[in-house]
Design a protein around this motif. Structure first.
Motif, PDB file in Angstrom:
ATOM      1  N   GLY A 133      43.670  39.138  38.758  1.00  0.00           N
ATOM      2  CA  GLY A 133      43.923  39.882  37.534  1.00  0.00           C
ATOM      3  C   GLY A 133      42.662  40.191  36.759  1.00  0.00           C
ATOM      4  O   GLY A 133      42.719  40.875  35.730  1.00  0.00           O
ATOM      5  N   ARG A 134      41.534  39.709  37.240  1.00  0.00           N
ATOM      6  CA  ARG A 134      40.270  39.944  36.545  1.00  0.00           C
ATOM      7  C   ARG A 134      39.135  39.968  37.554  1.00  0.00           C
ATOM      8  O   ARG A 134      39.334  39.621  38.726  1.00  0.00           O
ATOM      9  CB  ARG A 134      40.009  38.872  35.494  1.00  0.00           C
ATOM     10  N   ALA A 135      37.977  40.393  37.094  1.00  0.00           N
ATOM     11  CA  ALA A 135      36.814  40.474  37.972  1.00  0.00           C
ATOM     12  C   ALA A 135      36.095  39.138  38.015  1.00  0.00           C
ATOM     13  O   ALA A 135      36.119  38.354  37.080  1.00  0.00           O
ATOM     14  CB  ALA A 135      35.864  41.561  37.487  1.00  0.00           C
TER      15      ALA A 135
ATOM     16  N   ALA B  19      32.877  38.033  35.706  1.00  0.00           N
ATOM     17  CA  ALA B  19      33.527  38.833  34.676  1.00  0.00           C
ATOM     18  C   ALA B  19      32.540  39.748  33.958  1.00  0.00           C
ATOM     19  O   ALA B  19      32.947  40.718  33.316  1.00  0.00           O
ATOM     20  CB  ALA B  19      34.222  37.915  33.671  1.00  0.00           C
TER      21      ALA B  19
ATOM     22  N   THR C 105      37.184  42.057  42.634  1.00  0.00           N
ATOM     23  CA  THR C 105      37.569  43.135  41.724  1.00  0.00           C
ATOM     24  C   THR C 105      39.042  42.983  41.375  1.00  0.00           C
ATOM     25  O   THR C 105      39.842  42.521  42.201  1.00  0.00           O
ATOM     26  CB  THR C 105      37.326  44.513  42.355  1.00  0.00           C
ATOM     27  N   PRO C 106      39.464  43.353  40.162  1.00  0.00           N
ATOM     28  CA  PRO C 106      40.876  43.237  39.772  1.00  0.00           C
ATOM     29  C   PRO C 106      41.776  44.013  40.736  1.00  0.00           C
ATOM     30  O   PRO C 106      41.425  45.101  41.200  1.00  0.00           O
ATOM     31  CB  PRO C 106      40.906  43.845  38.368  1.00  0.00           C
TER      32      PRO C 106
ATOM     33  N   LEU D 138      39.561  32.285  38.344  1.00  0.00           N
ATOM     34  CA  LEU D 138      40.310  33.456  37.918  1.00  0.00           C
ATOM     35  C   LEU D 138      41.155  33.188  36.677  1.00  0.00           C
ATOM     36  O   LEU D 138      41.878  34.067  36.210  1.00  0.00           O
ATOM     37  CB  LEU D 138      41.209  33.945  39.059  1.00  0.00           C
TER      38      LEU D 138
END
Length: 411
Positions: A41-43, A46, A156-157, A179
């Motif tokens: 859900g996120r990189a 970040a 990557t998301p 994550l």
């Protein structure tokens, strides 16, 4: 006789894949299989960050730097890990930065601390103290992008980072935590009850009378079930009495009951006497060891009956129960890894039976050596082995140097 493949299919059909899923804290999820694909859900990372302790710079500002002619810049700010108000980097200046710290806007390279000489602070070539030096001498010119970890360069998301069925080990749990996941959605373990039968069995630690033996199959099979990912309990011990055996079986709260012993052709085969005609089919399988087998459903509970000789029992678990159990719990890897190995000695095998011989696989040399005789009671040699040689039913002899397939019991 039933083939090994046919009996594997029968046992597998007893345990359909579990549809259950549960959320567990990461601290409790080790070893469990993921119930569904894990989508990031996120990189990761970040944000753009430094891969080194050193100084964030604009590469063109220090393009002429060398050991003989360093470029000196004022140090305008300090960026330790965790700083959330990172100031931008103005042209002609440097920011002292730590590994993992956010890259300031305007910077496009990191100069490692060993390529610098802080001025007015520590001696050249040594890491600076907590006090920010007023100026820094850059002694080696970095290329643009050097020592920078770009946002999303790892994950990557929207990316599937772990597939359903992946067992959660240390690295997988670390990824989940990175994550930001506080828990994992996993398939819960199945409950296995192990019943060892035989009036001759005595609990380890007690003295033996003539004709008695210490029970070993229960602890062995329960440990094998736990190693496969299940929750396992033992019933100590079921005497050679069909009514007593049925009473224990009917009171079982388990997803699978595994029995050992009492399935052969003798006069006191309690498992066979109790379960024949009650949903369990007893067969002979064309294998050595482990010919007498049984499988079925009794009062809604899957039951697999294994032979009583300890090596036969454990080999049968490896061949029939372990893959079915892991598949039912949603593990992606249900089988032991198969390796090709060169046989270090000649061997003979019985015609018409798949033989499973104990062996020691030398991973570095790519060779395998059998250990101990093929008899089903030689538990010492089972304990000394790290693999099973699988000799096909149509093979009666193999020469030294022949290639064979081994099941790697260490993974």
């Amino acid at each position: 006789m039933r083939t090994v493949a046919e009996h594997r299919a029968v046992v597998a059909a007893l345990l359909p894949r579990s549809a259950a899923a549960t959320d567990l804290p990461l601290t409790e999820a080790a070893g469990r299989p993921l119930a569904a694909d894990l989508v990031a859900g996120r990189a990761l990372p970040a944000f753009d960050n430094s891969a080194m302790d050193g100084y964030a710079v604009r590469a063109h500002d220090v393009a002429a730097a060398s050991e003989d002619e360093p470029v000196t810049l004022p140090v305008a700010a300090d960026i330790p890990a965790g700083r959330t108000d990172t100031p931008p980097l103005d042209p002609g200046t440097a920011h002292r930065i730590m590994t993992g710290s956010p890259l300031p806007v305007g910077a496009d390279a990191i100069v490692p601390v060993e390529d610098t000489a802080p001025l007015g602070g520590p001696a050249p070539g040594t890491p600076p103290a907590n006090a920010v030096p007023g100026r820094v001498a850059i002694r080696r010119a970095p290329t643009a992008g050097r020592h920078i970890r770009r946002a999303g360069s790892d994950v990557t998301p929207g990316t599937v980072v772990l597939e359903a069925g992946a067992a959660l080990g240390a690295a997988q749990l670390g990824l989940l935590s990175a994550l930001g996941a506080p828990h994992a959605t996993v398939v819960p373990p199945l409950k296995v009850l192990v019943l060892s039968t035989g009036s001759e069995l005595v609990e380890p630690g007690r003295d033996l009378l003539p004709g008695q033996i210490h029970e070993s199959n229960g602890i062995m099979l329960a440990a094998a079930a736990r190693e496969a990912g299940a929750v396992a309990e033992q019933a100590h011990f079921v005497a050679d009495d069909a009514d007593a055996f049925l009473s224990v079986l009917r009171s079982a709260d388990a997803d699978l009951v595994i029995t050992s012993g009492g399935v052969s052709m003798g006069a006191y085969e309690v498992v066979k006497d109790a379960l024949a005609g009650r949903g369990v089919e007893f067969v002979r399988v064309a294998m050595q060891p482990g010919k007498p087998q049984g499988a079925g459903i009794v009062d809604g509970t899957p039951v697999v009956t294994l032979p009583g000789n300890p090596v036969s029992s454990l080999v049968s678990f490896e061949v029939f129960v372990r893959p079915a159990l892991r598949a039912a719990m949603g593990y992606r890897d249900t089988e032991r890894p198969r390796r090709r190995a060169v046989l270090s000695e000649p061997l003979v095998a019985p015609a018409g039976k798949t033989q499973f011989r104990r062996g020691v696989f030398d991973r570095d040399a790519g060779t395998v050596t059998t250990v101990g005789p093929p008899g089903s009671h030689h538990l010492r040699w089972m304990a000394a082995s790290n693999c099973l040689l699988e000799i096909a039913a149509d093979t009666t002899a193999l020469d030294a140097g022949a290639e064979v397939t081994v099941r790697d019991l260490t993974v």
